[in-house]
Design a protein around this motif. Sequence first.
Motif, PDB file in Angstrom:
ATOM      1  N   ALA A 341       0.858  -1.391  -0.127  1.00 60.91           N
ATOM      2  CA  ALA A 341       0.078  -0.081  -0.107  1.00 60.91           C
ATOM      3  C   ALA A 341       0.925   1.345   0.177  1.00 60.91           C
ATOM      4  CB  ALA A 341      -0.951  -0.028   1.070  1.00 60.91           C
ATOM      5  N   PHE A 342       2.208   1.048  -0.004  1.00 60.09           N
ATOM      6  CA  PHE A 342       3.150   2.450   0.022  1.00 60.09           C
ATOM      7  C   PHE A 342       3.952   2.441  -1.062  1.00 60.09           C
ATOM      8  CE2 PHE A 342       1.710   2.296   4.441  1.00 60.09           C
ATOM      9  CZ  PHE A 342       1.872   3.390   4.766  1.00 60.09           C
ATOM     10  N   THR A 343       4.381   3.392  -1.761  1.00 59.76           N
ATOM     11  CA  THR A 343       5.249   3.811  -2.710  1.00 59.76           C
ATOM     12  C   THR A 343       6.637   3.361  -2.281  1.00 59.76           C
ATOM     13  OG1 THR A 343       3.878   5.557  -3.546  1.00 59.76           O
ATOM     14  CG2 THR A 343       6.261   5.203  -4.291  1.00 59.76           C
ATOM     15  N   PRO A 344       7.307   2.236  -2.759  1.00 59.77           N
ATOM     16  CA  PRO A 344       8.698   1.831  -2.082  1.00 59.77           C
ATOM     17  C   PRO A 344       9.799   2.841  -2.131  1.00 59.77           C
ATOM     18  CG  PRO A 344       8.197   0.820  -4.194  1.00 59.77           C
ATOM     19  CD  PRO A 344       6.790   1.402  -3.847  1.00 59.77           C
ATOM     20  N   HIS A 345       9.829   3.726  -3.074  1.00 54.98           N
ATOM     21  CA  HIS A 345      10.955   4.505  -3.108  1.00 54.98           C
ATOM     22  C   HIS A 345      10.536   5.901  -2.596  1.00 54.98           C
ATOM     23  CE1 HIS A 345      12.701   1.313  -5.792  1.00 54.98           C
ATOM     24  NE2 HIS A 345      11.896   1.625  -6.671  1.00 54.98           N
ATOM     25  N   GLN A 346       9.606   6.155  -1.924  1.00 57.40           N
ATOM     26  CA  GLN A 346       9.213   7.439  -1.478  1.00 57.40           C
ATOM     27  C   GLN A 346       9.343   7.287   0.122  1.00 57.40           C
ATOM     28  OE1 GLN A 346       5.048   8.777  -1.275  1.00 57.40           O
ATOM     29  NE2 GLN A 346       5.971  10.452  -2.498  1.00 57.40           N
ATOM     30  N   THR A 347      10.064   8.322   0.912  1.00 54.80           N
ATOM     31  CA  THR A 347       9.931   8.247   2.249  1.00 54.80           C
ATOM     32  C   THR A 347       8.700   8.247   2.662  1.00 54.80           C
ATOM     33  OG1 THR A 347      10.256  10.401   2.703  1.00 54.80           O
ATOM     34  CG2 THR A 347      12.447   9.043   2.419  1.00 54.80           C
ATOM     35  N   LEU A 348       8.513   8.023   4.007  1.00 50.50           N
ATOM     36  CA  LEU A 348       7.142   7.879   4.760  1.00 50.50           C
ATOM     37  C   LEU A 348       6.583   9.323   4.991  1.00 50.50           C
ATOM     38  CD1 LEU A 348       7.760   4.989   7.315  1.00 50.50           C
ATOM     39  CD2 LEU A 348       6.163   5.022   5.293  1.00 50.50           C
ATOM     40  N   GLY A 349       7.562  10.089   5.168  1.00 51.16           N
ATOM     41  CA  GLY A 349       7.279  11.924   5.658  1.00 51.16           C
ATOM     42  C   GLY A 349       6.665  12.296   4.169  1.00 51.16           C
ATOM     43  N   ARG A 383      12.374   4.923   4.125  1.00 54.56           N
ATOM     44  CA  ARG A 383      11.357   4.195   3.169  1.00 54.56           C
ATOM     45  C   ARG A 383      10.494   3.097   3.825  1.00 54.56           C
ATOM     46  NH1 ARG A 383      15.797   5.601   0.547  1.00 54.56           N
ATOM     47  NH2 ARG A 383      15.606   7.123  -1.581  1.00 54.56           N
ATOM     48  N   PRO A 384       9.324   2.632   3.187  1.00 56.93           N
ATOM     49  CA  PRO A 384       8.683   1.535   3.932  1.00 56.93           C
ATOM     50  C   PRO A 384       9.475   0.225   4.146  1.00 56.93           C
ATOM     51  CG  PRO A 384       7.387   2.468   2.060  1.00 56.93           C
ATOM     52  CD  PRO A 384       8.570   3.162   1.944  1.00 56.93           C
ATOM     53  N   SER A 385      10.435  -0.047   3.299  1.00 55.23           N
ATOM     54  CA  SER A 385      11.173  -1.333   3.628  1.00 55.23           C
ATOM     55  C   SER A 385      12.186  -1.155   4.701  1.00 55.23           C
ATOM     56  CB  SER A 385      11.918  -1.683   2.185  1.00 55.23           C
ATOM     57  OG  SER A 385      12.953  -0.568   1.877  1.00 55.23           O
ATOM     58  N   GLU A 386      12.422   0.179   5.155  1.00 51.63           N
ATOM     59  CA  GLU A 386      13.324   0.324   6.376  1.00 51.63           C
ATOM     60  C   GLU A 386      12.877   0.493   7.643  1.00 51.63           C
ATOM     61  OE1 GLU A 386      16.351   2.731   3.355  1.00 51.63           O
ATOM     62  OE2 GLU A 386      15.067   3.972   4.863  1.00 51.63           O
ATOM     63  N   VAL A 387      11.407   0.077   7.862  1.00 51.47           N
ATOM     64  CA  VAL A 387      10.566   0.152   9.074  1.00 51.47           C
ATOM     65  C   VAL A 387       9.919  -1.365   9.276  1.00 51.47           C
ATOM     66  CG1 VAL A 387      10.013   2.589   9.062  1.00 51.47           C
ATOM     67  CG2 VAL A 387       8.411   0.959   8.389  1.00 51.47           C
ATOM     68  N   SER A 388       9.672  -1.649  10.394  1.00 50.76           N
ATOM     69  CA  SER A 388       9.145  -2.833  10.767  1.00 50.76           C
ATOM     70  C   SER A 388       7.554  -2.763  10.170  1.00 50.76           C
ATOM     71  CB  SER A 388       8.961  -3.220  12.295  1.00 50.76           C
ATOM     72  OG  SER A 388       8.247  -2.707  12.931  1.00 50.76           O
ATOM     73  N   GLY A 389       7.019  -3.923  10.272  1.00 53.43           N
ATOM     74  CA  GLY A 389       5.718  -4.319   9.469  1.00 53.43           C
ATOM     75  C   GLY A 389       4.794  -3.877  10.427  1.00 53.43           C
ATOM     76  N   GLY A 390       5.007  -3.670  11.703  1.00 50.07           N
ATOM     77  CA  GLY A 390       3.877  -3.097  12.846  1.00 50.07           C
ATOM     78  C   GLY A 390       3.867  -1.731  12.562  1.00 50.07           C
ATOM     79  N   GLU A 391       5.173  -1.125  12.396  1.00 42.21           N
ATOM     80  CA  GLU A 391       5.393   0.282  12.201  1.00 42.21           C
ATOM     81  C   GLU A 391       4.564   0.735  11.011  1.00 42.21           C
ATOM     82  OE1 GLU A 391       9.581   1.180  14.671  1.00 42.21           O
ATOM     83  OE2 GLU A 391       9.604   0.510  12.594  1.00 42.21           O
ATOM     84  N   LEU A 392       5.003   0.087   9.956  1.00 36.70           N
ATOM     85  CA  LEU A 392       4.491   0.424   8.644  1.00 36.70           C
ATOM     86  C   LEU A 392       2.743   0.374   8.524  1.00 36.70           C
ATOM     87  CD1 LEU A 392       5.045   1.515   5.767  1.00 36.70           C
ATOM     88  CD2 LEU A 392       5.269  -1.027   5.295  1.00 36.70           C
ATOM     89  N   GLN A 393       2.367  -0.657   9.405  1.00 43.72           N
ATOM     90  CA  GLN A 393       0.765  -0.591   9.390  1.00 43.72           C
ATOM     91  C   GLN A 393       0.288   0.518  10.226  1.00 43.72           C
ATOM     92  OE1 GLN A 393      -1.549  -1.463   8.120  1.00 43.72           O
ATOM     93  NE2 GLN A 393      -2.233  -3.663   8.814  1.00 43.72           N
ATOM     94  N   ARG A 394       1.087   0.996  11.378  1.00 40.52           N
ATOM     95  CA  ARG A 394       0.494   2.129  11.968  1.00 40.52           C
ATOM     96  C   ARG A 394       0.720   3.391  11.180  1.00 40.52           C
ATOM     97  NH1 ARG A 394       4.042   2.002  17.228  1.00 40.52           N
ATOM     98  NH2 ARG A 394       5.077  -0.059  16.219  1.00 40.52           N
ATOM     99  N   PHE A 395       1.484   3.333  10.254  1.00 39.78           N
ATOM    100  CA  PHE A 395       1.732   4.585   9.241  1.00 39.78           C
ATOM    101  C   PHE A 395       0.413   4.654   8.130  1.00 39.78           C
ATOM    102  CE2 PHE A 395       5.988   5.669  10.402  1.00 39.78           C
ATOM    103  CZ  PHE A 395       5.887   6.931  10.371  1.00 39.78           C
ATOM    104  N   GLY A 396      -0.050   3.413   7.861  1.00 35.32           N
ATOM    105  CA  GLY A 396      -1.312   3.072   7.088  1.00 35.32           C
ATOM    106  C   GLY A 396      -2.204   3.470   7.864  1.00 35.32           C
ATOM    107  N   LEU A 397      -2.470   3.313   9.162  1.00 37.22           N
ATOM    108  CA  LEU A 397      -3.655   3.996  10.002  1.00 37.22           C
ATOM    109  C   LEU A 397      -3.507   5.290   9.842  1.00 37.22           C
ATOM    110  CD1 LEU A 397      -6.181   3.490  11.795  1.00 37.22           C
ATOM    111  CD2 LEU A 397      -4.493   2.883  13.733  1.00 37.22           C
ATOM    112  N   LEU A 398      -2.437   6.039  10.402  1.00 40.51           N
ATOM    113  CA  LEU A 398      -2.209   7.341  10.307  1.00 40.51           C
ATOM    114  C   LEU A 398      -3.037   7.857   8.865  1.00 40.51           C
ATOM    115  CD1 LEU A 398      -0.828  10.139  11.258  1.00 40.51           C
ATOM    116  CD2 LEU A 398       1.254   9.159  10.128  1.00 40.51           C
ATOM    117  N   ARG A 399      -2.504   7.657   7.830  1.00 33.48           N
ATOM    118  CA  ARG A 399      -2.762   7.914   6.591  1.00 33.48           C
ATOM    119  C   ARG A 399      -4.054   8.115   6.438  1.00 33.48           C
ATOM    120  NH1 ARG A 399       0.109   5.177   1.530  1.00 33.48           N
ATOM    121  NH2 ARG A 399      -1.131   3.386   2.142  1.00 33.48           N
TER     122      ARG A 399
END
Length: 462
Positions: A341-349, A383-399
Amino acid sequence: MSLIVEKLRIRGPEGVLVQGASFALAPGEPLVLLGETGSGKSLLAQAVMGTLPPGLRAEGRILLDGRDLLPLPPRERRALWGRRIAMLPQEPWAALDPTMRAEAQVAEVDRLVHRHGAAEARRRAAARLAHLGLQGAGRRYPFQLSGGMNQRVALAATEAAGAALLIADEPTKGLDAALRDTAGALLRAEAEAGRMLLVITHDVALARLLGGQAMVMLSGAVVEAGALPGLLEAPQHDYTRRLVAAEPSRWQDWPRRPPGRAIVEGNGLHKRLGGRELFGGLDMSIGEGEVVAVAGPSGCGKTTLGNLLLGLARPDRGQVRRGAWVAPLGLQKLYQDPVAAFTPHQTLGQGIAELRRRHGLAEDRAAGLLPRLRLQPALLGRRPSEVSGGELQRFGLLRALLLDPALLFADEATSRLDPLTQQEVMALLRECVEERGTALLLVTHETALAEKAAGRVLRLGT
């Protein structure tokens, strides 16, 4: 065979991420790393495997049969993969080829690593998939399978490698209780067969099932270690006690309130997938402030039903109607596989900033949600690949929450979270329901969570 880790420290731009972890692993007895998402468990495994994200470096010693792996050049580290060290990664999308059918991906391991003929490799692959409840799934591609089914395909391929050291990173996320027990028994059998087994998990039930030794990690440090199940039955550290107490079966029931206006309604819904009927003649509606859970085993159609209600897929027969008052972005989805669900080459910020600009959102809205989701601001630069799966899921909830949805479809939203973080994220979702009147559609394999949180539970595949 032995794996000895001595004073392993992992550093990144923001400082020390893992603080001097040491352990010894021998054949026959699993070692389970327990802890919340972002505690350093996966980083420790990546250091052993030699797959740390760019910008991170490991110090100390990692001795595999007496040979220190850390000084080895990347080519020599990669030569060990699949033959001496095998890893089941946290995200099945990272382990599977989207262009290959499931059975072919498992059979490929037997052909290339063990040099079996094509027919024998297919026979072994079919048997492994059937053992994990995937009869008939071998002809499908990953995008045709649920997240839990993909997890089992990846597990079968990893097990087929037969490496001396097997590392399993969150091997049971997205699996229902029966399949979790099957996967746990398979992993335990690998240890009993004489392999070294290192399991990273936040699943307390899996830790009990595996037995062996356990280390509990918090903020990059080992805070408690001991034999299972004793460590969980009588934990000494306050964090371990809170981890055990946060299992959904121990929660209090959420308050039940009558729903408001209908947000979405489905009438006479029929859907077939992969040659079989998932459901037929199904009627369902969700109103303001309502919490509805869809429960059932992996692959029973839970996600498909949610996608139909959100308009992301069409029913074979039947109708879905959205309330005329619901805004165009009023239906949002929290995806089961956050990596997809995230663009792989874009930072989360950068992704969050782009979302704010596109929809004219105030800058401080995201900043206010970060601490409530236990997300460090430093993670915005990754980037999405540089955080844990749980952290990325919480960013998905934030979004999703930034768009103030009338209905949030949470597809296995907490399957990647440890019990404490799961409890906190669910508490935040409960606040959205109570304060904003947001409706919540929960897809979950966890019966206790469904019964504690939802006013209604729809069970599929039973």
